[in-house]
Design a protein around this motif. Structure first.
Motif, PDB file in Angstrom:
ATOM      1  N   ASP A  84     -99.054  23.071   8.711  1.00 62.44           N
ATOM      2  CA  ASP A  84     -98.971  21.478   9.465  1.00 62.44           C
ATOM      3  C   ASP A  84     -99.329  20.649   7.735  1.00 62.44           C
ATOM      4  O   ASP A  84     -99.318  19.502   8.366  1.00 62.44           O
ATOM      5  CB  ASP A  84     -99.966  21.380  10.602  1.00 62.44           C
ATOM      6  CG  ASP A  84    -100.915  20.683  11.008  1.00 62.44           C
ATOM      7  OD1 ASP A  84    -100.424  19.536  11.275  1.00 62.44           O
ATOM      8  OD2 ASP A  84    -102.452  20.031  10.861  1.00 62.44           O
ATOM      9  N   TYR A  85     -99.984  20.845   6.959  1.00 64.78           N
ATOM     10  CA  TYR A  85    -100.035  20.313   6.387  1.00 64.78           C
ATOM     11  C   TYR A  85     -99.124  20.340   4.867  1.00 64.78           C
ATOM     12  O   TYR A  85     -98.351  18.812   4.830  1.00 64.78           O
ATOM     13  CB  TYR A  85    -100.821  21.397   5.087  1.00 64.78           C
ATOM     14  CG  TYR A  85    -101.581  20.156   3.491  1.00 64.78           C
ATOM     15  CD1 TYR A  85    -102.135  19.564   3.329  1.00 64.78           C
ATOM     16  CD2 TYR A  85    -100.604  21.140   2.352  1.00 64.78           C
ATOM     17  CE1 TYR A  85    -102.794  19.552   2.160  1.00 64.78           C
ATOM     18  CE2 TYR A  85    -100.459  20.302   1.194  1.00 64.78           C
ATOM     19  CZ  TYR A  85    -101.246  19.249   1.299  1.00 64.78           C
ATOM     20  OH  TYR A  85    -102.128  19.173  -0.711  1.00 64.78           O
TER      21      TYR A  85
ATOM     22  N   ALA B  16    -102.259  26.562   9.608  1.00 68.46           N
ATOM     23  CA  ALA B  16    -102.340  25.182   8.688  1.00 68.46           C
ATOM     24  C   ALA B  16    -101.307  24.421   7.816  1.00 68.46           C
ATOM     25  O   ALA B  16    -101.885  23.489   7.029  1.00 68.46           O
ATOM     26  CB  ALA B  16    -104.576  25.002   8.653  1.00 68.46           C
ATOM     27  N   VAL B  17    -101.550  25.751   7.166  1.00 77.41           N
ATOM     28  CA  VAL B  17    -100.651  25.672   6.003  1.00 77.41           C
ATOM     29  C   VAL B  17     -98.939  25.661   6.765  1.00 77.41           C
ATOM     30  O   VAL B  17     -98.543  24.135   5.396  1.00 77.41           O
ATOM     31  CB  VAL B  17    -100.107  26.988   5.245  1.00 77.41           C
ATOM     32  CG1 VAL B  17     -98.960  27.205   4.395  1.00 77.41           C
ATOM     33  CG2 VAL B  17    -101.096  27.504   4.788  1.00 77.41           C
TER      34      VAL B  17
ATOM     35  N   ALA C 282    -105.508  29.679   9.946  1.00 78.83           N
ATOM     36  CA  ALA C 282    -104.919  29.609   7.865  1.00 78.83           C
ATOM     37  C   ALA C 282    -103.631  29.279   7.766  1.00 78.83           C
ATOM     38  O   ALA C 282    -102.871  28.273   7.223  1.00 78.83           O
ATOM     39  CB  ALA C 282    -105.994  29.825   6.900  1.00 78.83           C
TER      40      ALA C 282
ATOM     41  N   THR D 164     -98.201  31.757   2.995  1.00 74.99           N
ATOM     42  CA  THR D 164     -98.320  32.262   5.035  1.00 74.99           C
ATOM     43  C   THR D 164     -98.380  33.242   4.691  1.00 74.99           C
ATOM     44  O   THR D 164     -98.895  34.024   5.816  1.00 74.99           O
ATOM     45  CB  THR D 164     -97.231  31.158   5.183  1.00 74.99           C
ATOM     46  OG1 THR D 164     -97.703  29.577   4.569  1.00 74.99           O
ATOM     47  CG2 THR D 164     -96.781  31.327   6.806  1.00 74.99           C
TER      48      THR D 164
END
Length: 52
Positions: free
Chosen positions: A51-52, A48-49, A45, A2
């Motif tokens: 969220d993953y 999204a890291v 992105a 991140t």
């Protein structure tokens, strides 16, 4: 991961903003907008890291 995404997004944002506002040619301004779009994609992105 991140942190790498956010650092590269910051660099793209800085270069893109400078090119968008101060480029002398139309092509330079278009590339500035492309860099700003890349910075936005990298920021999404990074989010999204988490969220993953």
């Amino acid at each position: 991961m991140t942190l790498g995404l956010l650092v590269s997004a910051a660099v793209l944002f800085r270069v893109g903003l400078t090119d968008t506002l101060r480029a002398l040619t139309f092509g330079g301004r278009v590339m500035g907008v492309v860099f700003l779009a890349g910075a936005l994609v990298e920021t999404v992105a990074a989010a999204a890291v988490f969220d993953y």
